[in-house]
Design a protein around this motif. Sequence first.
Motif, PDB file in Angstrom:
ATOM      1  N   MET A   1     -43.750-112.734 -15.985  1.00  0.00           N
ATOM      2  CA  MET A   1     -43.178-111.490 -16.500  1.00  0.00           C
ATOM      3  C   MET A   1     -42.010-111.793 -17.433  1.00  0.00           C
ATOM      4  SD  MET A   1     -43.376-109.416 -12.893  1.00  0.00           S
ATOM      5  CE  MET A   1     -42.094-108.268 -13.341  1.00  0.00           C
TER       6      MET A   1
ATOM      7  N   ILE B   1     -41.887-104.460 -10.491  1.00  0.00           N
ATOM      8  CA  ILE B   1     -42.470-104.166 -11.801  1.00  0.00           C
ATOM      9  C   ILE B   1     -42.118-102.747 -12.231  1.00  0.00           C
ATOM     10  CG2 ILE B   1     -44.637-103.846 -13.061  1.00  0.00           C
ATOM     11  CD1 ILE B   1     -45.789-106.155 -11.413  1.00  0.00           C
TER      12      ILE B   1
ATOM     13  N   TYR C   1     -51.435-101.247 -17.400  1.00  0.00           N
ATOM     14  CA  TYR C   1     -51.581-102.075 -16.200  1.00  0.00           C
ATOM     15  C   TYR C   1     -52.973-101.872 -15.626  1.00  0.00           C
ATOM     16  CZ  TYR C   1     -50.084-103.911 -11.557  1.00  0.00           C
ATOM     17  OH  TYR C   1     -49.940-104.632 -10.392  1.00  0.00           O
TER      18      TYR C   1
END
Length: 372
Positions: A144, A176, A189
């Motif tokens: 990430m 997240i 996503y």
Amino acid sequence: MAVVAIREVRKKFGSAEVIHGVSIDIADGEFVVLVGPSGCGKSTLLRTIAGLEEISGGEIAIGDRVVNDLPPKQRDIAMVFQNYALYPHMTVAENMGFSLRLRGASKKEIDTRVRPAAEILGLLPLLDRYPRQLSGGQRQRVAMGRAIVRNPQVFLFDEPLSNLDAKLRVQMRTEIKELHQRLKTTTIYVTHDQVEAMTMADKIVVMRDGVVEQVGAPLDLYDRPENLFVASFIGSPAMNVLEGRIAQDGSATFVTSAGAVLPLAHAPQGSAGRAAVYGIRPEHIGLANDGVSAEVVVVEPTGAEIQVFARIKGEEINAVFRERHRFASGDAIRLAPDPAQVHLFDSQTGRRIEGADPDQTLGEERRLEKTT
């Protein structure tokens, strides 16, 4: 940050078409989850947005640019993969800054971008470690972080939590979502886990067999599914569905194929005798002396709740109770579905039967409240 517009996108592999004219509008800064069973086309669609797969028809725009013919590096996106894709011979800092190094950024610029991202993700103490020295959750944070330092217009996540254990998945999905709330970057996503979709998304896109079944806010899809597939897919445990017919003998009821009579608050005018599917979520079933006779099959205590699998005239139904009932297999109980929470679907098309809600006006007011 940018809007993403997907217009009538199609994708073929040879003669097999796997995405059939999908159109989705994604607002600037929105967190959108593509969800559906394995093979529904969600990951393929994500890869077309990233430029890793060429589309066979339609248009994809990121911001004010149509990106159909642009390579991935020119689309201003950053992707986080399921397998992390970290370089084992590089440290955490080197992995996070690698894309900037490829662009020719100076060491000072790379450090200026990497350290703030590492701080956001709690990776500052780990910058000198190698991937083999990290846990699964830490590796996911590095992946990430590598996306964050690029400062892209759009983040793309392809089932990033599927390799983590259950407890870590819960923790990482919270992280997240918190990261998105901080950065406000448009995020797409992909997951097959509808719990992830419900807890993380601003907007959910439910896909099946390469088409979009429904798009909406999580609770809108949960409270008012447009078809039987969405009703059954969204929600854990899943919605109970029973086939039968609508009956109107003084008051509206539903008679299952096995002959059980279930309550309805309302039925569309002229629908008596119509074949339909009766949907009721497990948490909307209670106990009552005048309820439907059922036999307990299995009891599953989960701590906060108790799931009870029972049979009504041979048909299985699942109920969830917050109270600590001490049921055992074989017990006779009486289940009472809440008529106000019943969903009716057409037996042939699977589409929601409109006019079956007990109070359409109240329903419209609730939906209006959610959008304001």
